[in-house]
Enzyme design. Structure first.
Site, short mmCIF file in Angstrom:
data_model
loop_
_atom_site.label_atom_id
_atom_site.label_comp_id
_atom_site.label_asym_id
_atom_site.label_seq_id
_atom_site.Cartn_x
_atom_site.Cartn_y
_atom_site.Cartn_z
NE ARG A 53 -3.11 0.43 3.18
CZ ARG A 53 -2.40 0.72 4.46
NH1 ARG A 53 -2.12 1.88 4.64
NH2 ARG A 53 -2.28 -0.18 5.55
CE1 TYR A 105 -15.42 11.17 -17.11
CE2 TYR A 105 -15.02 11.28 -14.55
CZ TYR A 105 -15.37 10.67 -15.83
OH TYR A 105 -15.64 9.10 -15.61
CG ASP A 177 -8.61 16.03 -15.66
OD1 ASP A 177 -7.90 15.15 -16.43
OD2 ASP A 177 -9.76 15.37 -14.96
CE LYS A 202 -11.65 7.88 -18.71
NZ LYS A 202 -12.11 9.03 -18.31
C1 LIG Z 1 -12.33 9.49 -17.05
C2 LIG Z 1 -11.99 10.68 -16.44
C3 LIG Z 1 -11.87 11.18 -15.26
C4 LIG Z 1 -12.07 9.99 -14.10
O1 LIG Z 1 -11.07 8.83 -14.26
P1 LIG Z 1 -11.55 7.63 -13.80
O2 LIG Z 1 -10.26 6.69 -14.20
O3 LIG Z 1 -12.70 6.92 -14.66
O4 LIG Z 1 -11.65 7.34 -12.58
C5 LIG Z 1 -11.18 12.38 -14.72
N1 LIG Z 1 -11.32 13.38 -15.76
C6 LIG Z 1 -11.41 13.00 -17.15
C7 LIG Z 1 -10.98 14.32 -18.07
C8 LIG Z 1 -11.80 12.05 -17.56
O5 LIG Z 1 -12.20 11.70 -18.83
#
Ligand SMILES: *Cc1c(COP(=O)(O)O)cnc(C)c1O
Length: 385
Positions: A53, A105, A177, A202
């Site tokens: 962890r 998001y 992000d 992604k």
């Molecule tokens: C998918 C996504 C998230 C969240 O990510 P997860 O891996 O699904 O928890 C955050 N920001 C953006 C821009 C995303 O496309």
């Protein structure tokens, strides 16, 4: 690491954070599928590890790899993108204020408003393409500015350098992000951000087969606090996932080049289509922030948003008729996906806010994959009819 800092992206993608295993020569970093590590004597550990962890060698390699790709000092890997987002929010306390871009998001919006607002975090949503509005949203207790660019799903492009400056002047931490761009197209730390957040699920993962998140920072203090939160909360990924992401970053630059090339061709084709009202793609000169996109992005990404002529009926028909594009949430994988944000990814965003943002019934979002682009265009043409 057997490369130095002058190495370029494609070289770092393949080598940063990793070197052949010294005991066997294995070229790939092994999957250290272990929860614990044997100690020599109480408290005297053999290497750097005591419990997975806290840290695990496969995860450490991925952290170093992603930090190098973002041009940052420290990386931390999480069980998901939202877990990474939550970790940043855990640096705040009740009574602190966040300025959040209005078109984030859906899951980020839900986490801020449905979880952290209840714990006493104050939130102001702002259209960050409007710098005056952003400036006047800052308060003495503003501790965090959260930027996502391009935004989702309307692909607004926010000027990171300008917003980072506004945030810093207000004494706030600035987090970007960077999921839609990946480190290959945009590096927010170099533009003044304190933290970069990724959903590894992604583009970085890129194969629609694993969930994960990451935070990268060059600030030692912030990293120390984030590391403490991670150890305390335990939102860490499995070791197999870390291995998959390490494998994926090796091809990130090659995949992103093709995503960008295909998306641009799709966007240009649809912009000339008689049954399409509007195409939003940062690489088109018709995009309202095309100049900002050119300034801060090295490519315009794989996401294309279209407004069809008509309404829900036309959208439904398209979504149900495509054959190569798969009707699914998520984005950034090698396979092309199509979705309806109003009903799918952004259903958790309140209706009045959706309306304000332009998430209409005729809005369809495409994640353009790396298939042959002529097949993709033929598929879309057939579905639009
Ligand atoms: C998918 C996504 C998230 C969240 O990510 P997860 O891996 O699904 O928890 C955050 N920001 C953006 C821009 C995303 O496309």
């Amino acid at each position: 690491m057997n490369i130095d800092n002058s190495a370029r992206f494609g070289t770092k993608a393949i080598h940063a954070g990793q070197s052949p295993d010294p005991s066997t020569g294995a070229i790939c970093t092994p999957i250290y599928q272990t929860s614990t590590f044997v100690q020599k004597s109480p408290g005297e550990i053999i290497g750097e590890y005591d419990y997975s962890r806290a840290a695990n060698p496969t995860r450490t390699a991925l952290e170093a790899n992603l930090a190098a790709l973002e041009g940052g000092k420290h990386g931390l890997i999480y069980s998901s993108g939202v877990a990474a987002t939550g970790a940043v929010l855990h640096l705040l306390k009740s009574g602190d204020h966040v300025v959040l871009c209005d078109d984030v998001y859906g899951g980020t919006n839900r986490l801020f408003h449905k979880v952290f607002q209840q714990l006493g975090i104050e939130i102001t949503l702002v259209d960050m393409t409007d710098h005056d509005a952003a400036k006047s949203a800052m308060r003495p207790n503003t501790k965090l500015v959260w930027i996502e660019t391009p935004t989702n799903p309307t692909l607004k492009v926010i000027d990171i350098a300008v917003m980072a400056e506004i945030g810093k002047r207000a004494g706030a931490m600035v987090c970007v992000d960077n999921t839609f761009c990946s480190p290959y197209l945009q590096n927010p730390l170099a533009l003044g951000a304190d933290i970069v957040c990724h959903s590894l699920t992604k583009y970085i993962g890129g194969h629609s087969d694993a969930i994960g998140g990451a935070l990268i920072t060059s600030d030692d203090e912030i990293h120390k606090k984030l590391k403490f939160v991670q150890l305390s909360e335990g939102a860490v990924p499995g070791i197999q996932e870390c291995f998959l992401f390490l494998r994926s970053t090796k091809t990130l630059h090659v995949r992103m080049d093709r995503h960008c090339e295909n998306a641009e061709k799709v966007a240009r084709h649809l912009e000339a289509h008689t049954k399409v009202e509007k195409v939003v793609y940062p690489g088109l000169t018709s995009h309202p922030q095309h100049a900002v996109a050119k300034k801060q992005m090295r490519g315009f990404g794989g996401m294309v948003t279209i407004y069809l002529k008509g309404g829900l009926g036309e959208s439904r028909k398209m979504l149900e008729t495509v054959k190569i594009f798969a009707l699914a949430e998520s984005l950034g994988g090698v396979e092309s996906l199509i979705e309806h944000p109003g009903i799918m990814t952004h259903a958790s965003v309140p209706a009045d806010q959706r309306k304000k943002l332009g998430i209409a019934d005729n809005l369809v979002r495409l994640s353009v994959g790396i298939e042959d682009v002529d097949d993709l265009i033929a598929d879309l043409d057939r579905a639009i009819g």
